[in-house]
Write an enzyme that holds these catalytic residues in place. Structure first.
Site, PDB file in Angstrom:
ATOM      1  N   TRP A  10       0.815  -1.228   0.000  1.00  0.00           N
ATOM      2  CA  TRP A  10       0.000   0.000   0.000  1.00  0.00           C
ATOM      3  C   TRP A  10       0.842   1.268   0.000  1.00  0.00           C
ATOM      4  O   TRP A  10       0.299   2.374  -0.094  1.00  0.00           O
ATOM      5  CB  TRP A  10      -0.917   0.002   1.228  1.00  0.00           C
ATOM      6  CG  TRP A  10      -2.041  -0.998   1.175  1.00  0.00           C
ATOM      7  CD1 TRP A  10      -2.362  -1.813   0.118  1.00  0.00           C
ATOM      8  CD2 TRP A  10      -2.989  -1.284   2.211  1.00  0.00           C
ATOM      9  NE1 TRP A  10      -3.462  -2.589   0.448  1.00  0.00           N
ATOM     10  CE2 TRP A  10      -3.863  -2.275   1.720  1.00  0.00           C
ATOM     11  CE3 TRP A  10      -3.185  -0.793   3.502  1.00  0.00           C
ATOM     12  CZ2 TRP A  10      -4.916  -2.789   2.476  1.00  0.00           C
ATOM     13  CZ3 TRP A  10      -4.230  -1.296   4.257  1.00  0.00           C
ATOM     14  CH2 TRP A  10      -5.089  -2.285   3.744  1.00  0.00           C
ATOM     15  N   HIS A 100      12.960  -2.589  -1.124  1.00  0.00           N
ATOM     16  CA  HIS A 100      12.093  -2.081  -2.206  1.00  0.00           C
ATOM     17  C   HIS A 100      12.843  -0.984  -2.951  1.00  0.00           C
ATOM     18  O   HIS A 100      13.631  -0.236  -2.356  1.00  0.00           O
ATOM     19  CB  HIS A 100      10.796  -1.529  -1.605  1.00  0.00           C
ATOM     20  CG  HIS A 100       9.782  -1.172  -2.658  1.00  0.00           C
ATOM     21  ND1 HIS A 100       9.819   0.023  -3.327  1.00  0.00           N
ATOM     22  CD2 HIS A 100       8.731  -1.862  -3.146  1.00  0.00           C
ATOM     23  CE1 HIS A 100       8.815   0.048  -4.197  1.00  0.00           C
ATOM     24  NE2 HIS A 100       8.139  -1.082  -4.112  1.00  0.00           N
ATOM     25  N   GLU A 102      12.025   1.849  -3.888  1.00  0.00           N
ATOM     26  CA  GLU A 102      11.881   3.201  -3.321  1.00  0.00           C
ATOM     27  C   GLU A 102      12.790   3.377  -2.101  1.00  0.00           C
ATOM     28  O   GLU A 102      13.291   4.473  -1.849  1.00  0.00           O
ATOM     29  CB  GLU A 102      10.403   3.464  -2.992  1.00  0.00           C
ATOM     30  CG  GLU A 102       9.604   3.709  -4.267  1.00  0.00           C
ATOM     31  CD  GLU A 102       8.168   3.200  -4.235  1.00  0.00           C
ATOM     32  OE1 GLU A 102       7.616   2.984  -3.146  1.00  0.00           O
ATOM     33  OE2 GLU A 102       7.600   3.010  -5.335  1.00  0.00           O
ATOM     34  N   GLU A 172      11.498  -6.702  -9.141  1.00  0.00           N
ATOM     35  CA  GLU A 172      10.735  -5.502  -9.462  1.00  0.00           C
ATOM     36  C   GLU A 172      11.594  -4.556 -10.289  1.00  0.00           C
ATOM     37  O   GLU A 172      12.348  -3.741  -9.726  1.00  0.00           O
ATOM     38  CB  GLU A 172      10.306  -4.795  -8.175  1.00  0.00           C
ATOM     39  CG  GLU A 172       9.404  -5.616  -7.295  1.00  0.00           C
ATOM     40  CD  GLU A 172       8.477  -4.720  -6.491  1.00  0.00           C
ATOM     41  OE1 GLU A 172       7.261  -4.837  -6.671  1.00  0.00           O
ATOM     42  OE2 GLU A 172       8.961  -3.881  -5.726  1.00  0.00           O
ATOM     43  N   GLY A 178       5.149   1.601 -10.847  1.00  0.00           N
ATOM     44  CA  GLY A 178       4.313   2.800 -10.854  1.00  0.00           C
ATOM     45  C   GLY A 178       4.287   3.543 -12.184  1.00  0.00           C
ATOM     46  O   GLY A 178       3.842   4.686 -12.245  1.00  0.00           O
ATOM     47  N   GLY A 239       1.579  -2.740  -6.268  1.00  0.00           N
ATOM     48  CA  GLY A 239       1.491  -1.439  -5.630  1.00  0.00           C
ATOM     49  C   GLY A 239       0.149  -0.794  -5.924  1.00  0.00           C
ATOM     50  O   GLY A 239      -0.868  -1.084  -5.290  1.00  0.00           O
ATOM     51  N   GLY A 240       0.131   0.079  -6.924  1.00  0.00           N
ATOM     52  CA  GLY A 240      -1.055   0.883  -7.249  1.00  0.00           C
ATOM     53  C   GLY A 240      -2.351   0.089  -7.320  1.00  0.00           C
ATOM     54  O   GLY A 240      -3.359   0.493  -6.729  1.00  0.00           O
TER      55      GLY A 240
HETATM   56  C1  PEP Z   1       5.575  -1.813  -5.833  1.00  0.00           C
HETATM   57  O1  PEP Z   1       5.606  -0.752  -5.253  1.00  0.00           O
HETATM   58  O2  PEP Z   1       6.077  -2.799  -5.277  1.00  0.00           O
HETATM   59  C2  PEP Z   1       4.963  -1.884  -7.154  1.00  0.00           C
HETATM   60  C3  PEP Z   1       5.197  -2.930  -7.872  1.00  0.00           C
HETATM   61  O3  PEP Z   1       4.190  -0.812  -7.534  1.00  0.00           O
HETATM   62  P1  PEP Z   1       3.202  -0.762  -8.820  1.00  0.00           P
HETATM   63  O4  PEP Z   1       2.411  -2.041  -8.825  1.00  0.00           O
HETATM   64  O5  PEP Z   1       2.352   0.436  -8.603  1.00  0.00           O
HETATM   65  O6  PEP Z   1       4.075  -0.645 -10.028  1.00  0.00           O
END
Ligand code: PEP
Length: 244
Positions: A10, A100, A102, A172, A178, A239-240
């Site tokens: 989230w 992650h 980020e 990822e 995102g 994520g989103g």
């Molecule tokens: C995430 O933050 O782990 C991610 C994969 O984000 P999104 O699905 O929004 O790309």
């Protein structure tokens, strides 16, 4: 056969009130006796740290697991603004997202720090979801497998075969997070296949084959099936779309 895991990250979204409303809907869909969903896969939500107590309460009796988005590696101490594994574990936190993109790219977390967190999670019986992934620049330079390999090796330093069932990897690609640009199932399988080889080399074939490797990066209800149909894609970190 590895059971699929669908994990919702989230990020820094939702108030406690909004989270409760979201979980009521999710539970109505997933925890129903007849819900086929909960039978063939594991489902997890990872709220912001401050929401963990409220989400833990809202998930009581649910088949949905609770994850954290980050944590420190020490149990306690002078680390202003941080939370420890010992603080989150009593709320029923079973998983923690570590490394992650980020955290790596906005907050400067490096492989050695992430590795300390992975080892701390295992010590506290929390499953680390170790995230790895290349930037667009690295992909363009043909360095994807090298970067992902280095992050995997470094993140798992000191992890042995016995811990294999207690770790999850998440591939990822930074360029896919995102952005609405998803790796194709073929691109993702190539990376996951190379992660699987590293896991087998490090942990042995049997243990390496037990580790789930999730894909994350703009996963949606529309593209998830084609991604998880690949042999080494064992679920998704979302994520989103997990907010909808
Ligand atoms: C995430 O933050 O782990 C991610 C994969 O984000 P999104 O699905 O929004 O790309």
């Amino acid at each position: 056969m590895r059971r699929k895991l669908i994990a919702g990250n989230w990020k820094m979204n939702l108030t406690a009130l909004e989270a409760r409303a979201m979980l009521a809907t999710l539970r109505a869909n997933i925890d129903k006796d007849s819900a086929a969903l909960a039978k063939d896969r594991d489902i997890l939500v990872a709220p912001a740290t401050i929401l963990i107590p409220a989400v833990s309460q809202a998930l009581a009796g649910s088949s949905i697991a609770l994850g954290a988005q980050n944590m420190h590696f020490e149990d306690k101490g002078a680390f202003t603004g941080e939370v420890s594994p010992a603080m989150i574990r009593p709320y029923g936190v079973t998983h923690v997202i570590l490394g992650h993109s980020e955290r790596r790219h906005i907050f400067g977390e490096r492989d050695d720090l992430i590795n300390r967190k992975v080892l701390a999670a295992l010590k506290h019986r929390i499953v680390p979801i170790l995230c790895v992934g290349e930037t667009q620049e690295e992909r363009d330079a043909g360095r994807t497998l090298e970067v992902v390999g280095r992050q995997t090796e470094a993140g798992l330093a000191g992890v042995n075969a016995e811990a294999a069932e207690k770790i999850v990897l998440a591939d990822e690609p930074v360029w896919a997070i995102g952005t609405g640009r998803t790796a194709t199932p073929g691109q993702a399988q190539e990376v996951h296949g190379s992660i699987r080889e590293i896991l087998r080399d490090r942990l042995g074939k049997e243990a390496g084959d037990k580790v789930r490797v999730l894909y994350g990066g703009s996963v949606t209800a529309e593209n998830v099936d084609s991604l998880v149909s690949k042999p080494d894609i064992d679920g998704a970190l979302v994520g989103g779309a997990s907010l909808k």
